[in-house]
Design an enzyme around this catalytic site. Structure first.
Site, mmCIF file in Angstrom:
data_model
loop_
_atom_site.group_PDB
_atom_site.id
_atom_site.type_symbol
_atom_site.label_atom_id
_atom_site.label_comp_id
_atom_site.label_asym_id
_atom_site.label_seq_id
_atom_site.Cartn_x
_atom_site.Cartn_y
_atom_site.Cartn_z
ATOM 1 N N HIS A 1 -2.699 7.240 10.812
ATOM 2 C CA HIS A 1 -3.251 6.589 11.996
ATOM 3 C C HIS A 1 -3.304 7.617 13.117
ATOM 4 O O HIS A 1 -2.372 8.429 13.261
ATOM 5 C CB HIS A 1 -2.379 5.420 12.456
ATOM 6 C CG HIS A 1 -2.245 4.324 11.446
ATOM 7 N ND1 HIS A 1 -3.331 3.808 10.772
ATOM 8 C CD2 HIS A 1 -1.158 3.654 10.992
ATOM 9 C CE1 HIS A 1 -2.912 2.851 9.942
ATOM 10 N NE2 HIS A 1 -1.599 2.748 10.056
ATOM 11 N N CYS B 1 -3.658 6.790 0.550
ATOM 12 C CA CYS B 1 -3.458 5.550 -0.202
ATOM 13 C C CYS B 1 -2.989 5.806 -1.635
ATOM 14 O O CYS B 1 -3.082 4.922 -2.492
ATOM 15 C CB CYS B 1 -4.727 4.691 -0.192
ATOM 16 S SG CYS B 1 -5.284 4.270 1.477
ATOM 17 N N GLY C 1 -2.133 -4.614 8.837
ATOM 18 C CA GLY C 1 -3.537 -4.983 8.746
ATOM 19 C C GLY C 1 -4.452 -3.879 8.257
ATOM 20 O O GLY C 1 -4.327 -3.407 7.127
ATOM 21 N N ILE D 1 0.480 5.712 1.240
ATOM 22 C CA ILE D 1 0.484 6.538 2.448
ATOM 23 C C ILE D 1 -0.885 6.528 3.129
ATOM 24 O O ILE D 1 -1.925 6.558 2.462
ATOM 25 C CB ILE D 1 0.899 7.990 2.120
ATOM 26 C CG1 ILE D 1 1.017 8.854 3.377
ATOM 27 C CG2 ILE D 1 -0.049 8.616 1.115
ATOM 28 C CD1 ILE D 1 2.289 8.650 4.131
ATOM 29 N N THR D 2 -0.880 6.465 4.460
ATOM 30 C CA THR D 2 -2.123 6.599 5.206
ATOM 31 C C THR D 2 -1.836 7.249 6.544
ATOM 32 O O THR D 2 -0.682 7.511 6.901
ATOM 33 C CB THR D 2 -2.835 5.244 5.395
ATOM 34 O OG1 THR D 2 -4.188 5.494 5.825
ATOM 35 C CG2 THR D 2 -2.137 4.380 6.429
ATOM 36 N N ALA E 1 -8.742 1.577 5.566
ATOM 37 C CA ALA E 1 -7.561 1.307 4.747
ATOM 38 C C ALA E 1 -6.937 -0.016 5.175
ATOM 39 O O ALA E 1 -7.066 -0.433 6.332
ATOM 40 C CB ALA E 1 -6.553 2.435 4.898
ATOM 41 N N MET E 2 -6.244 -0.664 4.248
ATOM 42 C CA MET E 2 -5.595 -1.942 4.538
ATOM 43 C C MET E 2 -4.237 -2.021 3.853
ATOM 44 O O MET E 2 -4.053 -1.515 2.739
ATOM 45 C CB MET E 2 -6.453 -3.117 4.074
ATOM 46 C CG MET E 2 -7.744 -3.259 4.844
ATOM 47 S SD MET E 2 -8.715 -4.698 4.337
ATOM 48 C CE MET E 2 -10.119 -4.515 5.449
ATOM 49 N N GLY F 1 0.808 -1.213 0.000
ATOM 50 C CA GLY F 1 0.000 0.000 0.000
ATOM 51 C C GLY F 1 0.840 1.262 0.000
ATOM 52 O O GLY F 1 2.073 1.229 0.010
#
Length: 230
Positions: free
Chosen positions: A93, A190, A172, A90-91, A159-160, A88
């Site tokens: 958290h 993403c 995950g 960029i995300t 997102a995963m 994947g």
């Protein structure tokens, strides 16, 4: 838990499972042809739930142009940044988000990463349905989406990104519950431009009990993966 501490913890569980699996195969090779019972791999499955302080993470195939802040701006905003070994792009958290890290031996389920990701998506889709939200999949884009087939209305709620070594998984999913969505404005989530990000809170118009979401996720995880969580 800080992102690095959670990452290190996952790596430790993965390495231990790989060690156990390697030793089991060596024992099996020693008794091969002796008429003895097959040696069980003895690996242990985990489903870790965590909430991180603000942090941006990018996958091994991610593109830095999708990060719209430099190091100075990140420090000013109090957000960390990590290059990771997951799939994947960029995300984000942060608080109000349920991050889940399944550490599974897929040789005891099904050795198919596509199946594994679709199964994780199915868990989340069933959870969302309990809140009256119809989740779905977007072709070629891992994760859980709302209205993925309506141009201009597509929005990602979960997102995963995973890593798999010797069929042991780590990393995950990240489900936005009461997440401050303004953090996503500093990245191209993403790596997918022109699509929105949403949360349970935004969709329902109210705060959502994170513990309730956890309980529902665990229940649906047991259902989809046909397991019993301890």
């Amino acid at each position: 838990m800080d992102y690095q501490a959670a990452w290190d913890y996952q790596e430790g569980l993965l390495r231990e499972n790989v060690r156990v699996k390697t030793e089991a195969r060596e024992r099996a090779a020693m008794v091969a042809g002796g008429g003895e019972e097959p040696v069980s791999p003895g690996t242990t499955h985990y489903l870790l739930f965590v909430e991180h302080p603000p942090v941006y993470t990018i996958g091994k195939s991610g593109h830095m142009e999708n990060v719209l802040l430099d190091d100075v701006a990140m420090e000013e905003k109090g957000v960390e940044f990590f290059r990771t070994n997951r799939g994947g792009d960029i995300t984000f958290h942060g608080p109000g988000q349920l991050v889940g890290y399944p550490i599974l031996d897929l040789e005891r389920f099904r050795t198919d990463l596509g199946w594994y990701l679709r199964s994780l998506e199915e868990v989340g889709i069933r959870v969302l349905a309990e809140y009256g939200i119809e989740g779905g999949r977007s072709a070629g884009e891992t994760g859980i989406w709302l209205q993925p087939g309506i141009r201009g209305r597509e929005r990602k709620i979960c997102a995963m990104g995973v890593r798999c070594s010797r069929w042991i998984t780590m990393h995950g999913f990240a489900l936005n519950i009461n997440t401050d969505l303004s953090w996503f404005g500093n990245i191209v989530p993403c790596g997918i431009p022109d699509k929105q990000v949403t949360s349970l809170e935004k969709e329902l118009g109210r705060r959502v009990d994170v513990e309730d979401v956890k309980a529902r996720w665990k229940s649906r995880f047991e259902e989809v993966f046909d397991v019993a969580l301890g």
